[in-house]
Write an enzyme that holds these catalytic residues in place. Sequence first.
Site, PDB file in Angstrom:
ATOM      1  N   HIS A 201      -9.452 156.394  82.999  1.00 14.10           N
ATOM      2  CA  HIS A 201      -8.871 155.971  81.560  1.00 14.10           C
ATOM      3  C   HIS A 201      -9.310 157.224  80.688  1.00 14.10           C
ATOM      4  O   HIS A 201      -8.450 157.216  79.731  1.00 14.10           O
ATOM      5  CB  HIS A 201      -9.678 154.746  80.685  1.00 14.10           C
ATOM      6  CG  HIS A 201      -8.894 153.543  81.392  1.00 14.10           C
ATOM      7  ND1 HIS A 201      -9.659 152.991  82.457  1.00 14.10           N
ATOM      8  CD2 HIS A 201      -7.699 153.003  81.260  1.00 14.10           C
ATOM      9  CE1 HIS A 201      -8.714 151.925  82.876  1.00 14.10           C
ATOM     10  NE2 HIS A 201      -7.697 151.945  82.157  1.00 14.10           N
ATOM     11  N   GLU A 448      -2.500 143.986  90.220  1.00 13.46           N
ATOM     12  CA  GLU A 448      -3.227 145.111  90.258  1.00 13.46           C
ATOM     13  C   GLU A 448      -4.392 145.066  91.329  1.00 13.46           C
ATOM     14  O   GLU A 448      -4.952 145.793  91.727  1.00 13.46           O
ATOM     15  CB  GLU A 448      -4.168 145.416  88.806  1.00 13.46           C
ATOM     16  CG  GLU A 448      -3.458 145.205  87.637  1.00 13.46           C
ATOM     17  CD  GLU A 448      -4.155 145.608  86.501  1.00 13.46           C
ATOM     18  OE1 GLU A 448      -4.211 146.786  85.880  1.00 13.46           O
ATOM     19  OE2 GLU A 448      -4.687 144.775  85.583  1.00 13.46           O
TER      20      GLU A 448
HETATM   21  C1  PEP Z   1      -2.968 150.076  85.934  1.00 15.23           C
HETATM   22  O1  PEP Z   1      -4.230 149.558  86.276  1.00 15.23           O
HETATM   23  O2  PEP Z   1      -2.371 150.737  86.794  1.00 15.23           O
HETATM   24  C2  PEP Z   1      -2.791 150.025  84.388  1.00 15.23           C
HETATM   25  C3  PEP Z   1      -1.584 150.143  83.885  1.00 15.23           C
HETATM   26  O3  PEP Z   1      -3.803 149.494  83.742  1.00 15.23           O
HETATM   27  P1  PEP Z   1      -5.257 150.337  83.389  1.00 15.23           P
HETATM   28  O4  PEP Z   1      -4.749 151.712  83.634  1.00 15.23           O
HETATM   29  O5  PEP Z   1      -5.385 150.190  81.809  1.00 15.23           O
HETATM   30  O6  PEP Z   1      -6.171 149.800  84.003  1.00 15.23           O
HETATM   31 MG    MG Z   2      -5.388 148.109  85.340  1.00 17.09          MG
END
Ligand code: PEP
Ligand code: MG
Length: 590
Positions: A201, A448
């Site tokens: 992130h 996911e």
């Molecule tokens: C993902 O997992 O692709 C997503 C868009 O969520 P995040 O990156 O915030 O986990």
């Molecule tokens: Mg995600």
Amino acid sequence: MSFQLFGLSVSGGVAIGRAMLVSSSMIDVVHYFVPEDAVEHEVSRLLRSRDVVAEELSTLQSELPVDSPAELSALLDVHLMLLNDAALTESASTWIKDRQYNAEWALSAQLEILVRQFDEMEDEYLRERRSDVEQVVERMLGVLTRGGTTDRGAGVLPDDTGLGHDPLILIANDIAPADMLQFKRAFFAGFVTDVGGKTSHTAIVARSLAIPAVVGAREASRVIRQDDLLVVDGDAGLVVVNPSELMLEEYRFRQRTSDLERQRLARLRNTPAVTINGETIELMANIEMPVDASAAIEVGASGIGLFRSEFLFMNRAGELPGEDEQFEAYRSVVMAMDGQPVIIRTVDVGADKPLERMSASELRHEHSLNPALGLRAIRWSLAEPAMFRQQIRAILRASVFGKVKMLIPMVSRMDEVRQSLDAIGRAKQQLTDAGKAFRAVELGAMVEVPAAVLVLPSLLKHFSFVSLGTNDLIQYALAIDRGDEAVAHLYDPWHPAVLKLISEVIRQARASGKDVSVCGEMAGDTQFTDVLLGMGLRVFSMHPSRIPAVKQAVLRADTRRLEPWVSAALRSGDPWEACESLRVKALGLA
Ligand code: PEP
Ligand code: MG
């Protein structure tokens, strides 16, 4: 001495500037340039903070009870000695005079230099003095802040390039995702961290700053010195320290070329994203904070495809945003988007997004169990039902001002679906009882986790759309921690298992008449535009800065040609071979 460091590219382009080393504990320190005629005043602020701390320490020492251990007094002596050492205050004054840094910035810059000197000492006793110098600087920073003399109004933020200062490149061991947020004001020209994976992130937020960035450069924060001249080659994931004049010239040329390319792509803003064969493709934006909506509008996004609402909840020192505060945040985005859809994801805290300030490596250290498999996303919300209902109420209330959709992260079980629907039903009832208005809001699930792909038909019965979170899907399908640079080379979106999972979700969703989008980083990566279009994807959500390049790829695509190409590859007897051929074609390596 010139040398190069290799890491992972997270955000392309070239940055040339001076290294600014920041330890995660100093990220909060205010940074600004003081005007030339205020330099003397700034130096006296610094000296005053030294004198105040000296007085505090002397008082402490004189008031020590007679029976207190002798080490305590000796420690205060050490602190006083460090405080009065020219290597601290005098050198920090030089940063103010030469670079026009404010006192807090000058002190933290000097601290980085001293900390390294202590770290390199052979003698263990001396090495341990590092924490003493840190404590002394913390005290001085405390005085500077307490004195209320931090007058940012008189200074100029480092994003003002008109001052003739070299651009700054942030170098850190690691930065918590929430801390990255404060660099949203184009504070730095580039940044480099020692740790992190491409879809951590921290990297995602960095990418949203649209500045060249390299993560996972391992030793960077140890071997780069404060003020070193650097080239960050965000395309190659390379950092050149103290480059030769020849190399600098070459990179300046590349910088000019990529600036021109950006300007060219920016002209596509009002061009509809339509393929050669006339298919309209939705290019939506991922945002972290309400202010990011303006970047989405600027590039002509067709809505917000993912509002990572958890960033509103981070670094709040335990005080989470209440319903009204959330409502205002959501409403401001909905109003800014002026009738275009806004998909608000309910909080996805946990894993590498802890609520409290903590970088990913600290997190791994503190919580030895694997946080990516722990209480995160919908699991966390269901464990905090009052907070979950409060967020749902805020989202529902914002729906009155435009087109709002709600997205549930990391769904993998039917009981999570049932409990989420139940929470939404109760939140609606609470709003009705309180006489507060709301409209019907479409509900979507993020896919996911591979398990969600296998039970997709059941999920699709309850949701009107699904959004593929490929960042996590890859992590969970391949068992690769997305934030760990040690396994970053195995984090492979081209893996046949990953491509098959994605295409299966798109196929099933479309077959049941439900909308499907990709909001993971693959959506903004032009390597995958043709492949995703060929799988039947028509809605992409990505960082606003990626929209122009993806739009260009869409304008050159012909889905009639891409669909048979991709489906033949995925159906072939040898998926490795087939995906490899997709990769070779997509990257133009053939
Ligand atoms: C993902 O997992 O692709 C997503 C868009 O969520 P995040 O990156 O915030 O986990
Ligand atoms: Mg995600």
